[in-house]
Design an enzyme around this catalytic site. Sequence first.
Site, short mmCIF file in Angstrom:
data_model
loop_
_atom_site.label_atom_id
_atom_site.label_comp_id
_atom_site.label_asym_id
_atom_site.label_seq_id
_atom_site.Cartn_x
_atom_site.Cartn_y
_atom_site.Cartn_z
N LEU A 281 0.83 -1.19 0.00
CA LEU A 281 0.00 0.00 0.00
C LEU A 281 0.87 1.25 0.00
O LEU A 281 1.69 1.44 0.91
CB LEU A 281 -0.92 0.00 1.22
CG LEU A 281 -1.89 -1.17 1.32
CD1 LEU A 281 -2.73 -1.05 2.59
CD2 LEU A 281 -2.78 -1.26 0.10
N ASP A 305 8.37 9.76 9.04
CA ASP A 305 9.48 10.61 8.59
C ASP A 305 9.04 12.02 8.26
O ASP A 305 9.79 12.78 7.63
CB ASP A 305 10.14 10.00 7.35
CG ASP A 305 9.22 10.00 6.14
OD1 ASP A 305 8.00 10.09 6.33
OD2 ASP A 305 9.73 9.93 5.00
N ARG A 308 9.42 13.24 4.49
CA ARG A 308 10.72 13.55 3.89
C ARG A 308 11.04 12.62 2.73
O ARG A 308 11.49 13.07 1.67
CB ARG A 308 11.83 13.43 4.95
CG ARG A 308 11.78 14.47 6.03
CD ARG A 308 13.06 14.40 6.86
NE ARG A 308 13.32 13.07 7.38
CZ ARG A 308 12.89 12.63 8.56
NH1 ARG A 308 12.16 13.42 9.32
NH2 ARG A 308 13.17 11.42 8.98
N LEU A 327 -5.13 3.42 -1.10
CA LEU A 327 -6.50 3.44 -0.58
C LEU A 327 -7.31 4.49 -1.34
O LEU A 327 -6.79 5.57 -1.65
CB LEU A 327 -6.51 3.75 0.91
CG LEU A 327 -5.86 2.72 1.84
CD1 LEU A 327 -5.97 3.19 3.28
CD2 LEU A 327 -6.49 1.35 1.69
#
Length: 441
Positions: A281, A305, A308, A327
């Site tokens: 996904l 993150d 980033r 999704l």
Amino acid sequence: MSSTEGPDVPAQAAPSGQAPQTVQTDATPNTGAQTHPAPTDNTTTTQETPSSKGDTTDASAAPPMSKNALKRLRKAQEWEDGKDDRRKRRKEKRQTRRERQREERATLIAQGVDPKSLAPAPRPPSTLVPVALIVDCDFEQYMTDKERVSLSSQVTRCYADNRAARYRSHLWLAGWGGALERRFNDVLGRQQDHWKGVGFAPGDFLACADLAREKMRSQQAGGGGSASGTGTGGGAGGEMIPSLQRSVDEPVSWDVAEREPFPLPGPAPPLDPRHRDVVYLTSESPYTLQRLEPHTSYVIGGLVDKNREKGLCYRRARERGIRTARLPIGDFMVLKSRQILATNHVVEIMLKWLECEDWGEAFMAVIPKRKGGKLIGDEGGDEGDDGAAGEGGDSELVEDEDADEDDEDQGAGDEAAKPREVASTTDVAVEQELEATQETQ
């Protein structure tokens, strides 16, 4: 004068040759006393020089810490020192809440309310289904210490949500090890040893998918989770529920976007036929997930993150020849904020779909209210921007709020890891699961 000058010359040259030493033996005692300390001083000097060099080397090997580093070290020590006090406050808070509930119950009974009506509704039995949800935790090098703490909270929520779900999946943690495992072992008191229905695999997500495939196809139920990747019971790998059976009876379509959300150079490599039952996904995928299929492993990137590393999960899956999907958030909802969800939100959405078989209902039940999400068509909601929703399960899985950066070190993780504004029907059951695990520690 000449006799006194004679011995002085050899005395100065004594350290460099043997001949002057014979002259020194004939010298006066005073002159000899003056000549002997010279080698001693030189020896002392040569002994002090290496130590001073050693001190210089040590100083260069251990440079002074910066102010920020000292501040972080001091905060970490203060946090560690306050562990017992925080545990005591949590216990007092639980006791206060239970006393308040008992008082409210007694008041209602005194007013004539039937005590049976006050009993909590029994939780429906949880059914294991042949679907695997794999959290790919192999992104340690891309996260800071603070983000790893956030990931540990999200992993804990994934376990609690899966165990409390009406239809629970085979939950796996791929890339288990490193700083994440050390945090669970040290700070969180090895709470994962008490988890049921979770597999821990030190290998990558494909090695974990192989273990999940064997488990879903097995004819015998397994025991609790362990480091070798064992799962929970549910004979024959799980029950074929109606939502999954319809995915078998009706062909599942894979809609591809007209414009690729994250174009990569070069043609896409062919799909690996050995892992046709694995779907990664990621919001960068040009394909939209329509339904969940039985005996399929869905991989969710466990990466916090702060957006980033764009396209990291998509590139990883594409290079390995693995199917990808996103999704369909943009097909059902309009969000006022960025469409990035935490790892545990994606897991809960997948579990909710298994129960209601409706993406819109699953999104509304799980996505935090602070994102201002509305179903398309409700209250004049507009269409999403080409459906390229940056939903969770992509390479930028983040926890928007920073509330869990000071993650508590209790038995089952921080209850604040999941926002209170999430309208989920499993909140009460999840909190009970978390408290029950805490009290066993």
